[in-house]
Write a protein that holds these residues in place. Structure first.
Motif, PDB file in Angstrom:
ATOM      1  N   ASP A 138      -7.060   6.460  -4.842  1.00 56.64           N
ATOM      2  CA  ASP A 138      -6.536   7.805  -3.769  1.00 56.64           C
ATOM      3  C   ASP A 138      -7.821   6.960  -2.486  1.00 56.64           C
ATOM      4  OD1 ASP A 138      -7.061   9.869  -1.950  1.00 56.64           O
ATOM      5  OD2 ASP A 138      -8.297  10.887  -3.323  1.00 56.64           O
ATOM      6  N   PRO A 139      -7.035   6.571  -1.144  1.00 56.07           N
ATOM      7  CA  PRO A 139      -7.357   6.423  -0.527  1.00 56.07           C
ATOM      8  C   PRO A 139      -8.752   6.979  -0.284  1.00 56.07           C
ATOM      9  CG  PRO A 139      -5.911   6.599   0.444  1.00 56.07           C
ATOM     10  CD  PRO A 139      -5.772   6.755  -0.786  1.00 56.07           C
ATOM     11  N   TRP A 152     -12.422   0.488   6.458  1.00 57.87           N
ATOM     12  CA  TRP A 152     -11.972   1.819   6.433  1.00 57.87           C
ATOM     13  C   TRP A 152     -11.233   2.805   6.881  1.00 57.87           C
ATOM     14  CZ3 TRP A 152     -17.437   1.578   3.431  1.00 57.87           C
ATOM     15  CH2 TRP A 152     -17.846   0.461   2.146  1.00 57.87           C
ATOM     16  N   PHE A 153     -10.303   3.993   6.354  1.00 56.18           N
ATOM     17  CA  PHE A 153      -9.781   4.754   6.664  1.00 56.18           C
ATOM     18  C   PHE A 153     -11.454   4.907   7.927  1.00 56.18           C
ATOM     19  CE2 PHE A 153      -6.741   4.078   3.584  1.00 56.18           C
ATOM     20  CZ  PHE A 153      -6.021   4.143   4.065  1.00 56.18           C
ATOM     21  N   ALA A 195     -11.654   4.176  -0.049  1.00 51.98           N
ATOM     22  CA  ALA A 195     -11.809   3.610   1.024  1.00 51.98           C
ATOM     23  C   ALA A 195     -12.363   4.350   2.350  1.00 51.98           C
ATOM     24  CB  ALA A 195     -10.405   2.874   1.603  1.00 51.98           C
ATOM     25  N   THR A 196     -13.204   4.864   2.330  1.00 49.19           N
ATOM     26  CA  THR A 196     -13.710   5.347   3.710  1.00 49.19           C
ATOM     27  C   THR A 196     -15.092   5.445   3.399  1.00 49.19           C
ATOM     28  OG1 THR A 196     -14.518   7.477   2.655  1.00 49.19           O
ATOM     29  CG2 THR A 196     -12.008   6.940   3.391  1.00 49.19           C
ATOM     30  N   TRP A 219      -1.887   3.037  -2.573  1.00 48.18           N
ATOM     31  CA  TRP A 219      -2.293   4.157  -2.676  1.00 48.18           C
ATOM     32  C   TRP A 219      -1.368   5.489  -2.708  1.00 48.18           C
ATOM     33  CZ3 TRP A 219      -6.788   2.637  -1.580  1.00 48.18           C
ATOM     34  CH2 TRP A 219      -6.887   2.040  -0.706  1.00 48.18           C
ATOM     35  N   PHE A 249       0.356  -1.335  -0.720  1.00 46.90           N
ATOM     36  CA  PHE A 249      -0.133   0.182  -0.036  1.00 46.90           C
ATOM     37  C   PHE A 249       0.591   1.461  -0.384  1.00 46.90           C
ATOM     38  CE2 PHE A 249      -2.963  -2.999   1.395  1.00 46.90           C
ATOM     39  CZ  PHE A 249      -3.724  -3.002   0.920  1.00 46.90           C
ATOM     40  N   ARG A 250       1.761   1.090   1.181  1.00 44.64           N
ATOM     41  CA  ARG A 250       2.823   2.182   0.431  1.00 44.64           C
ATOM     42  C   ARG A 250       4.239   2.639   0.518  1.00 44.64           C
ATOM     43  NH1 ARG A 250      -1.128   1.908   4.545  1.00 44.64           N
ATOM     44  NH2 ARG A 250      -2.478   3.480   4.693  1.00 44.64           N
ATOM     45  N   TYR A 258     -13.758  -2.796  -5.118  1.00 44.86           N
ATOM     46  CA  TYR A 258     -13.563  -4.080  -4.407  1.00 44.86           C
ATOM     47  C   TYR A 258     -13.090  -5.398  -4.722  1.00 44.86           C
ATOM     48  CZ  TYR A 258     -11.982  -0.711   0.031  1.00 44.86           C
ATOM     49  OH  TYR A 258     -11.369  -0.414   0.840  1.00 44.86           O
TER      50      TYR A 258
END
Length: 238
Positions: free
Chosen positions: A36-37, A155-156, A41-42, A32, A25-26, A57
């Protein structure tokens, strides 16, 4: 050769699945860096554009299903089984949402960030296995409402799962082993410091040093498919 450690807490991250073709991911070029998370992912992203989030997903689920366990997954499964045979225990906690640990032969696996192969209804909270795409038109099998299904993923901005069980297992451990983690995602990144506070020996197995590499008593760097089997073989669990 070191003596077998009876109570081992293992934390795995995206690095253990990288050799199976699933991106981290990082890292540079990671997931990411390409997506854009905050848009994918929120809970807010899902509320604003559920179709785009579900498509993302669904794509990740298909990739995970196409991937195969690598030698690191299988080595952990062997270590878990052999620790149990010796009267000990290996608690396997993963930040990963794929099922490669299970397909690699592991028994109990605690997924603190959820699982790609599960869906959850935002209406009634029912969670269930889902290998196919999740679509908004599909009804929840429990409450029959439509438009309420989402991936059973943390999620975040959401609380990780199973935190009480994870904390309890860490307090009982003799050895903490972090495998393929960035050391930057909390609360998981805090477990190494927590282990040191408890007087538990800490080890990092990673491709390169993590953000919290200074917290580990022992470090081994290289591909997970090489360092993980070698590490557990040294404890008689290979």
């Amino acid at each position: 050769m070191a003596s077998p450690v009876p109570r081992i807490f293992v934390l795995t991250g995206a690095g253990i699945s990288a050799e199976s073709g699933l991106g981290t991911f990082r890292d540079r070029g990671g997931l990411w860096a390409r997506f854009d998370p905050m848009r994918l992912a929120t809970p807010e992203a899902f509320a604003a554009d559920p179709d785009t989030v579900l498509d993302f997903y669904n794509w990740r689920r298909r990739n995970a299903l196409a991937a195969e366990p690598n030698p690191a997954h299988r080595a952990l499964a062997r270590a878990q089984a052999r620790a149990a045979e010796a009267g000990g225990h290996l608690f396997l906690c993963t930040q990963n949402v794929d099922d490669l640990h299970e397909r690699g032969g592991a028994g109990a696996v605690v997924h603190m960030h959820g699982e790609l192969l599960k869906a959850r209804c935002t209406g009634c909270g029912h969670a269930f296995g889902r290998r196919d795409d999740i679509l908004r038109a599909q009804p929840c099998p429990h409450c029959a409402r439509t438009g309420t299904l989402r991936p059973d993923i943390v999620w975040f901005g959401e609380m990780p799962m199973h935190l009480e069980a994870i904390d309890a297992a860490l307090t009982r451990a003799d050895l903490f082993v972090s495998i393929g983690t960035s050391g930057s995602v909390y609360p998981a990144a805090g477990y190494a410091a927590q282990a040191r506070t408890l007087g538990i020996r800490t080890c990092e197995l990673n491709l390169e040093p993590s953000d919290n590499a200074g917290l580990f008593d022992e470090t081994r760097y290289g591909p997970a498919s090489e360092v993980v089997p070698a590490f557990f073989a040294g404890y008689g669990l290979g």
